[in-house]
Every structure is written in structure tokens, then in C-alpha cells.
Design an enzyme around this catalytic site. Structure first.
Site, short mmCIF file in Angstrom:
data_model
loop_
_atom_site.label_atom_id
_atom_site.label_comp_id
_atom_site.label_asym_id
_atom_site.label_seq_id
_atom_site.Cartn_x
_atom_site.Cartn_y
_atom_site.Cartn_z
N HIS A 66 0.85 -1.18 0.00
CA HIS A 66 0.00 0.00 0.00
C HIS A 66 0.90 1.24 0.00
O HIS A 66 2.05 1.18 0.44
CB HIS A 66 -0.92 0.00 1.22
N CYS A 125 -8.30 -1.63 3.74
CA CYS A 125 -8.91 -2.70 4.51
C CYS A 125 -9.96 -2.13 5.45
O CYS A 125 -9.65 -1.23 6.25
CB CYS A 125 -7.84 -3.45 5.31
#
Length: 316
Positions: A213, A244
Site C-alpha cells: 500500500h 482494509c
């Protein structure tokens, strides 16, 4: 022809936008919109997708149409579609839908695994053994994913031995490819080196896939470190979509177009056409109805030129 800056000549890129990219978005795309996005990515040359997840619709409403999405894409040939599954029921649903591979996912940290799948790590690994036995002899491939590989938003640092133990467990049940997930952007180049070298020592049969990420802006720096270590499998999300829902501050994945641009400029083949990938990123932007964090889809490739006559000349 540019000479590669590493010994790698080709890198495998798995597009996770339809799953990881969409699961945390406020706007839930229709099945038809997801199909349009996937087809745009296929047209760009993307061959591998993490397409969806067979989880409870209550837990992740954005992925409630998993079986319908797979059915709508049955006519697409030569593409590998994988799906995340948390338990045996999810694996059975994925098999019924006709998915190519299932991804068994677990967190390296106990607290995140409890939030993510409401189980201890030990319980998840026991479930994976059950799934492997149940699917033995079926055409579906087993893959693995380890979330919070580089750090946990609840516990902080994650012991590299915890990652190694899970990787060994995956190897024991016949898994070859394991994704190392940077769930909240806590990876750094030294951590990437530590994790990769440890896995090579304790689970040499595993081929790691790196999933970064860009939460803290060094996603591609971590890619460079992976390349230097000889890792040739990466996951990314079109437009930089992602995050998430069970981890605070988990912003978007590294963008597929940014990753492919980097690799192309390094002389590394991905089989993906960058201009058409940028077109797919524009499709994603229109569907989401907002600007996405990727850079290359805004600026274009390095040699994307402008009309000089259209730009004002400085006075004075």
C-alpha cells in the site's frame, strides 16, 4: 530497447482492484460496472486478477455479488481469476462459481486476524488444512495471503518468525504462491529484505508475491527493494484504489499504472500495455466518481508531450 536495471526480464502483475480496491469504497459498484472495469483491464493486457471474495455479504457488502461477477466473465479466455475465501463454506462457493484459484488469507498478528475474520491465527490455519483436504483432487488452485506482514495497526511490529511460521504452514498444505500483504502501508525497504530473506530460509518452496500500500508514500520504493531481491510477482490496484475495512488508516494500494510505468521504464516486461492501462484507470475514475490517488493516469507516460503553441509564453 532499454536494458533492465535488474536481472529480471519479466514481472507478473496481479490486478487486485476488483476485490481489494473496491471492498472499502463508499460507492458500491454494480456487477455490470465491475464487469466493464475488468474488461477494460483485460483489453490492456492484464492476465491475472484477484477478482472478488467469497465472504459474508454482511461483512463486506461491496463483494456480495461474487458468484454473479464470476458468471458474467465466463466468456473471458486466457485469464486467471482468483478469489479470497475465509473458510470452507467460502471455498465451496468459489469452487461452485468456477474460480481458478482461491486465496486463503490470514493475518500475521493475532489482533488483526480477530478483527478481519473473527478467528485466532491458529484457528485460521486449522481451517486451511480442512479446506485443502476438502478440495483435494478438484481443479481449483490454492494460494495464500498473509496480512499485516510488515506491521499491525493494533500491535505495531510483527515478528518475522510469525510470518515464517504461516508460510511454512501454507507450504505444508501444498500452496506455492503466497502474497505478503502490507495492510496499512507499514512496509519499508529494510523490512522487505528481512521478510524475503527469512522466507527463503524457512519456506524455500514458497514463491512470494509482494502487495504494498502507498499509505506513507514509499510503495514503489518497496517495489524497488523487492526487485533487487529477485521477487518477480507483485499485486496492485487500478487507480490506487484500496484499503482494509478492518484496519484504521489503510489507504490505497500502489496503483497498477504507476507500477507498470516503473517496470516499463526499467526495461522489465509485464505484458501490459501502459496507454490502455491508463484508459482503464480513467474508467475506474469515472465509475468511482472522484479523483483517484494514482499519478501516471493523471500525468501520462514520461514522453507524453504537449502542444507548445497552446501554452502561454512568459512576458518580461
Amino acid at each position: 530497447m532499454r536494458q533492465p536495471m535488474t536481472a529480471l526480464e519479466r514481472v507478473h502483475v496481479t490486478e487486485v482492484g476488483p476485490r481489494d480496491g473496491l471492498q472499502n469504497e463508499e460507492r458500491v459498484l454494480t456487477t455490470a460496472e465491475k464487469v466493464a472495469l475488468v474488461r477494460a483491464l483485460v483489453a490492456a493486457g492484464v492476465k491475472e486478477f484477484e477478482l472478488t471474495s467469497f465472504v459474508s455479504p454482511r461483512a463486506v457488502p461491496a463483494l456480495a455479488d461474487a458468484a454473479e461477477l464470476v458468471a458474467e466473465l465466463k466468456d473471458v479466455e486466457g485469464i486467471h481469476f482468483s478469489a479470497l475465501v475465509p473458510n470452507l463454506r467460502g471455498a465451496e462457493r468459489a469452487l461452485e462459481a468456477g474460480i481458478d484459484s482461491i486465496v486463503l488469507f490470514v493475518s500475521a498478528s493475532q489482533s488483526h486476524n480477530a478483527k478481519n475474520v473473527n478467528r485466532s491465527v491458529k484457528e485460521s490455519l486449522r481451517d486451511f488444512e480442512q479446506i485443502a483436504r476438502a478440495l483435494e483432487g478438484s481443479p481449483i488452485e490454492l494460494r495464500g495471503a498473509i496480512a499485516t506482514t510488515f506491521g499491525c495497526p493494533f500491535e505495531g511490529n510483527v515478528d518475522v518468525r510469525a510470518v515464517g511460521n504461516i508460510a511454512r504452514h501454507f507450504a505444508d498444505i501444498g500452496v506455492r504462491y503466497v502474497s505478503l500483504g502490507d495492510t496499512t502501508g507499514m512496509a519499508t525497504p529494510p523490512l522487505v529484505s528481512e521478510r524475503i530473506w527469512h522466507l527463503r530460509e524457512v519456506a524455500s518452496g514458497i514463491e512470494p508475491t509482494l502487495h504494498f500500500h502507498n499509505t506513507r508514500g514509499i510503495g514503489l520504493a518497496n517495489v524497488m527493494q523487492g526487485l533487487a531481491l529477485g521477487v518477480d510477482r507483485f499485486e496492485s490496484s487500478i487507480g490506487g484504489l484500496g484499503g482494509c475495512p478492518f484496519a484504521p488508516g489503510a489507504s490505497g494500494n500502489i496503483a497498477s499504472e504507476d507500477l507498470v510505468y516503473l517496470l516499463t521504464e526499467m526495461g522489465i516486461d509485464t505484458g501490459i500495455d501502459l496507454p490502455r492501462l491508463i484508459e482503464a484507470a480513467h474508467v475506474a475514475t469515472r465509475l468511482m466518481g472522484r479523483p483517484l490517488p494514482a499519478q501516471v493516469s493523471k500525468a501520462g507516460p514520461r514522453l507524453a508531450l504537449s502542444d507548445c503553441s497552446a501554452v502561454p509564453t512568459a512576458r518580461g
